[in-house]
Design a protein around this motif. Structure first.
Motif, PDB file in Angstrom:
ATOM      1  N   SER A  67      10.023 -31.189   7.755  1.00  0.00           N
ATOM      2  CA  SER A  67       8.964 -30.287   7.298  1.00  0.00           C
ATOM      3  C   SER A  67       9.425 -29.489   6.084  1.00  0.00           C
ATOM      4  O   SER A  67       8.640 -29.246   5.157  1.00  0.00           O
ATOM      5  CB  SER A  67       8.552 -29.337   8.429  1.00  0.00           C
ATOM      6  OG  SER A  67       9.577 -28.400   8.734  1.00  0.00           O
ATOM      7  N   LEU A  68      10.691 -29.119   6.044  1.00  0.00           N
ATOM      8  CA  LEU A  68      11.243 -28.403   4.893  1.00  0.00           C
ATOM      9  C   LEU A  68      11.497 -29.354   3.733  1.00  0.00           C
ATOM     10  O   LEU A  68      11.165 -29.048   2.574  1.00  0.00           O
ATOM     11  CB  LEU A  68      12.548 -27.697   5.286  1.00  0.00           C
ATOM     12  CG  LEU A  68      12.501 -26.735   6.476  1.00  0.00           C
ATOM     13  CD1 LEU A  68      13.858 -26.092   6.680  1.00  0.00           C
ATOM     14  CD2 LEU A  68      11.439 -25.679   6.291  1.00  0.00           C
ATOM     15  N   PHE A  69      12.092 -30.506   4.038  1.00  0.00           N
ATOM     16  CA  PHE A  69      12.423 -31.456   2.983  1.00  0.00           C
ATOM     17  C   PHE A  69      11.175 -31.928   2.240  1.00  0.00           C
ATOM     18  O   PHE A  69      11.169 -32.002   1.004  1.00  0.00           O
ATOM     19  CB  PHE A  69      13.162 -32.654   3.581  1.00  0.00           C
ATOM     20  CG  PHE A  69      13.378 -33.774   2.595  1.00  0.00           C
ATOM     21  CD1 PHE A  69      14.438 -33.736   1.693  1.00  0.00           C
ATOM     22  CD2 PHE A  69      12.521 -34.871   2.556  1.00  0.00           C
ATOM     23  CE1 PHE A  69      14.630 -34.759   0.782  1.00  0.00           C
ATOM     24  CE2 PHE A  69      12.705 -35.895   1.650  1.00  0.00           C
ATOM     25  CZ  PHE A  69      13.769 -35.843   0.758  1.00  0.00           C
ATOM     26  N   SER A 102       2.084 -33.064   9.046  1.00  0.00           N
ATOM     27  CA  SER A 102       2.246 -33.693  10.361  1.00  0.00           C
ATOM     28  C   SER A 102       3.613 -33.364  10.951  1.00  0.00           C
ATOM     29  O   SER A 102       3.725 -33.051  12.150  1.00  0.00           O
ATOM     30  CB  SER A 102       2.077 -35.211  10.245  1.00  0.00           C
ATOM     31  OG  SER A 102       0.802 -35.536   9.742  1.00  0.00           O
ATOM     32  N   PHE A 103       4.661 -33.424  10.128  1.00  0.00           N
ATOM     33  CA  PHE A 103       5.999 -33.063  10.610  1.00  0.00           C
ATOM     34  C   PHE A 103       6.051 -31.595  11.034  1.00  0.00           C
ATOM     35  O   PHE A 103       6.673 -31.254  12.050  1.00  0.00           O
ATOM     36  CB  PHE A 103       7.037 -33.313   9.515  1.00  0.00           C
ATOM     37  CG  PHE A 103       7.439 -34.753   9.365  1.00  0.00           C
ATOM     38  CD1 PHE A 103       7.838 -35.506  10.448  1.00  0.00           C
ATOM     39  CD2 PHE A 103       7.424 -35.356   8.115  1.00  0.00           C
ATOM     40  CE1 PHE A 103       8.211 -36.834  10.308  1.00  0.00           C
ATOM     41  CE2 PHE A 103       7.792 -36.683   7.957  1.00  0.00           C
ATOM     42  CZ  PHE A 103       8.190 -37.421   9.053  1.00  0.00           C
ATOM     43  N   THR A 104       5.414 -30.726  10.272  1.00  0.00           N
ATOM     44  CA  THR A 104       5.422 -29.298  10.599  1.00  0.00           C
ATOM     45  C   THR A 104       4.696 -29.039  11.915  1.00  0.00           C
ATOM     46  O   THR A 104       5.183 -28.272  12.762  1.00  0.00           O
ATOM     47  CB  THR A 104       4.760 -28.487   9.473  1.00  0.00           C
ATOM     48  OG1 THR A 104       5.364 -28.833   8.221  1.00  0.00           O
ATOM     49  CG2 THR A 104       4.925 -26.996   9.710  1.00  0.00           C
ATOM     50  N   PHE A 105       3.533 -29.664  12.095  1.00  0.00           N
ATOM     51  CA  PHE A 105       2.804 -29.513  13.353  1.00  0.00           C
ATOM     52  C   PHE A 105       3.630 -30.045  14.525  1.00  0.00           C
ATOM     53  O   PHE A 105       3.676 -29.435  15.602  1.00  0.00           O
ATOM     54  CB  PHE A 105       1.466 -30.242  13.278  1.00  0.00           C
ATOM     55  CG  PHE A 105       0.678 -30.199  14.562  1.00  0.00           C
ATOM     56  CD1 PHE A 105      -0.059 -29.074  14.895  1.00  0.00           C
ATOM     57  CD2 PHE A 105       0.695 -31.279  15.433  1.00  0.00           C
ATOM     58  CE1 PHE A 105      -0.767 -29.017  16.086  1.00  0.00           C
ATOM     59  CE2 PHE A 105      -0.019 -31.231  16.629  1.00  0.00           C
ATOM     60  CZ  PHE A 105      -0.753 -30.100  16.952  1.00  0.00           C
ATOM     61  N   ILE A 134       3.645 -20.398   8.874  1.00  0.00           N
ATOM     62  CA  ILE A 134       3.189 -20.147   7.500  1.00  0.00           C
ATOM     63  C   ILE A 134       3.335 -21.412   6.660  1.00  0.00           C
ATOM     64  O   ILE A 134       2.478 -21.723   5.822  1.00  0.00           O
ATOM     65  CB  ILE A 134       3.974 -18.974   6.887  1.00  0.00           C
ATOM     66  CG1 ILE A 134       3.623 -17.666   7.607  1.00  0.00           C
ATOM     67  CG2 ILE A 134       3.675 -18.846   5.387  1.00  0.00           C
ATOM     68  CD1 ILE A 134       4.468 -16.478   7.183  1.00  0.00           C
ATOM     69  N   LEU A 135       4.410 -22.172   6.891  1.00  0.00           N
ATOM     70  CA  LEU A 135       4.602 -23.426   6.165  1.00  0.00           C
ATOM     71  C   LEU A 135       3.460 -24.401   6.454  1.00  0.00           C
ATOM     72  O   LEU A 135       2.973 -25.080   5.539  1.00  0.00           O
ATOM     73  CB  LEU A 135       5.935 -24.054   6.549  1.00  0.00           C
ATOM     74  CG  LEU A 135       6.291 -25.371   5.857  1.00  0.00           C
ATOM     75  CD1 LEU A 135       6.455 -25.158   4.351  1.00  0.00           C
ATOM     76  CD2 LEU A 135       7.558 -25.973   6.455  1.00  0.00           C
ATOM     77  N   ILE A 172      13.464 -18.732   3.521  1.00  0.00           N
ATOM     78  CA  ILE A 172      13.178 -17.781   4.602  1.00  0.00           C
ATOM     79  C   ILE A 172      13.253 -18.478   5.949  1.00  0.00           C
ATOM     80  O   ILE A 172      13.831 -17.958   6.919  1.00  0.00           O
ATOM     81  CB  ILE A 172      11.797 -17.129   4.390  1.00  0.00           C
ATOM     82  CG1 ILE A 172      11.811 -16.259   3.135  1.00  0.00           C
ATOM     83  CG2 ILE A 172      11.398 -16.303   5.611  1.00  0.00           C
ATOM     84  CD1 ILE A 172      10.461 -15.646   2.799  1.00  0.00           C
ATOM     85  N   ILE A 173      12.662 -19.687   6.036  1.00  0.00           N
ATOM     86  CA  ILE A 173      12.729 -20.452   7.280  1.00  0.00           C
ATOM     87  C   ILE A 173      14.179 -20.789   7.617  1.00  0.00           C
ATOM     88  O   ILE A 173      14.628 -20.624   8.757  1.00  0.00           O
ATOM     89  CB  ILE A 173      11.894 -21.744   7.165  1.00  0.00           C
ATOM     90  CG1 ILE A 173      10.418 -21.420   6.982  1.00  0.00           C
ATOM     91  CG2 ILE A 173      12.083 -22.625   8.399  1.00  0.00           C
ATOM     92  CD1 ILE A 173       9.551 -22.636   6.709  1.00  0.00           C
ATOM     93  N   HIS A 174      14.914 -21.256   6.623  1.00  0.00           N
ATOM     94  CA  HIS A 174      16.281 -21.722   6.867  1.00  0.00           C
ATOM     95  C   HIS A 174      17.209 -20.590   7.314  1.00  0.00           C
ATOM     96  O   HIS A 174      18.014 -20.765   8.246  1.00  0.00           O
ATOM     97  CB  HIS A 174      16.822 -22.377   5.597  1.00  0.00           C
ATOM     98  CG  HIS A 174      18.215 -22.907   5.742  1.00  0.00           C
ATOM     99  ND1 HIS A 174      18.511 -24.034   6.472  1.00  0.00           N
ATOM    100  CD2 HIS A 174      19.410 -22.450   5.249  1.00  0.00           C
ATOM    101  CE1 HIS A 174      19.810 -24.262   6.438  1.00  0.00           C
ATOM    102  NE2 HIS A 174      20.380 -23.312   5.702  1.00  0.00           N
TER     103      HIS A 174
END
Length: 258
Positions: A67-69, A102-105, A134-135, A172-174
């Motif tokens: 999701s980050l990548f 989709s990866f984030t969900f 938020i992402l 921020i997520i990391h």
């Protein structure tokens, strides 16, 4: 190298070249995922605290990484299209957004399932979970913006700006588990000086991460090829391609003869 990249920036060459890559990427995805799931679900021992419930991490963690990548990939591709006006960069950015969403969900859903037995609740407004949510909204906003603007070039520019501005959420997520006191566990895989996960659990996780990465590129190329055909539908090479691949129906006399 630069000549190869220049050719890859051409929609026509990209379409034909990636058509040869997709079967190999798909096969590698299946192999890595099968090996990772087998090692993670059957070979890796139960966790001394979480038991077998920890095995959901073989889906949750790679999905969270991707999701980050994918968002960083989308922002970089959007920036390239914004600065150098490259069609293929715009296509790659637009086609990666639904996959990243989709990866984030999936990361949020599996995280909630994992959190229920560990934390006693499906959801808490934890710093890591909130920034990941938020992402997801950033992905959905990007997709909605792309669909709301008819002109592809204008939509690409607006989406690139949103993606670049929204990329501030990635660090921020990391680092959220290090900057704030949260329920989410700290980094484990990246602690190479003092590994916090046993190799019997680590290697299946890395295999699943590779499988998710290969899956992303496989689906991305499939989506990009379809998007190219749509955007270039009036060009000569697409008309020639469709003419070559079209199957003409048999005439009545041919059917009677057969």
């Amino acid at each position: 190298m630069w000549a190869f990249l220049h050719r890859l920036a051409s929609p026509r060459h990209f379409y034909h070249l990636t058509g040869r890559w997709i079967p190999w990427l798909g096969g590698a995805t299946l192999l890595c995922m099968a090996a990772g799931l087998y090692l993670g679900l059957w070979v890796a021992p139960p966790d001394y605290q979480q038991g077998d419930s920890f095995r959901i991490m073989y889906v949750h963690v790679p999905a969270a990484w991707l999701s980050l990548f994918v968002y960083v990939f989308m922002a970089v591709a959007g920036g390239i299209g914004l600065i150098w006006n490259m069609k293929m960069a715009d296509v790659m950015a637009a086609c990666s957004a639904p996959v990243g969403a989709s990866f984030t969900f999936l990361a949020l859903a599996t995280g909630s399932i994992w959190g229920k037995p560990m934390w006693g609740t499906w959801w808490v407004w934890d710093a890591r979970l909130t920034s990941e949510l938020i992402l997801l909204f950033l992905y959905l906003g990007y997709i909605a913006l792309q669909n709301a603007i008819e002109d592809p070039r204008t939509a690409a520019r607006a989406g690139a700006i949103l993606a670049i501005v929204g990329s501030v959420n990635i660090p921020i997520i990391h680092y959220s588990v290090e900057w704030w006191n949260t329920l989410h566990q700290g980094p484990t895989v990246t602690r190479f000086d003092k590994p916090a996960i046993h190799p019997s659990m680590l290697w299946p996780l890395l295999l699943m991460a590779v499988a998710f990465q290969l899956y992303f590129f496989t689906v991305l190329l499939l989506r990009a090829r379809s998007e190219i055909l749509w955007r270039e539908r009036r060009s000569r090479w697409v008309r020639e391609l469709l003419t070559d691949e079209r199957i003409e129906p048999a005439s009545d006399s041919e059917e009677i003869a057969s």
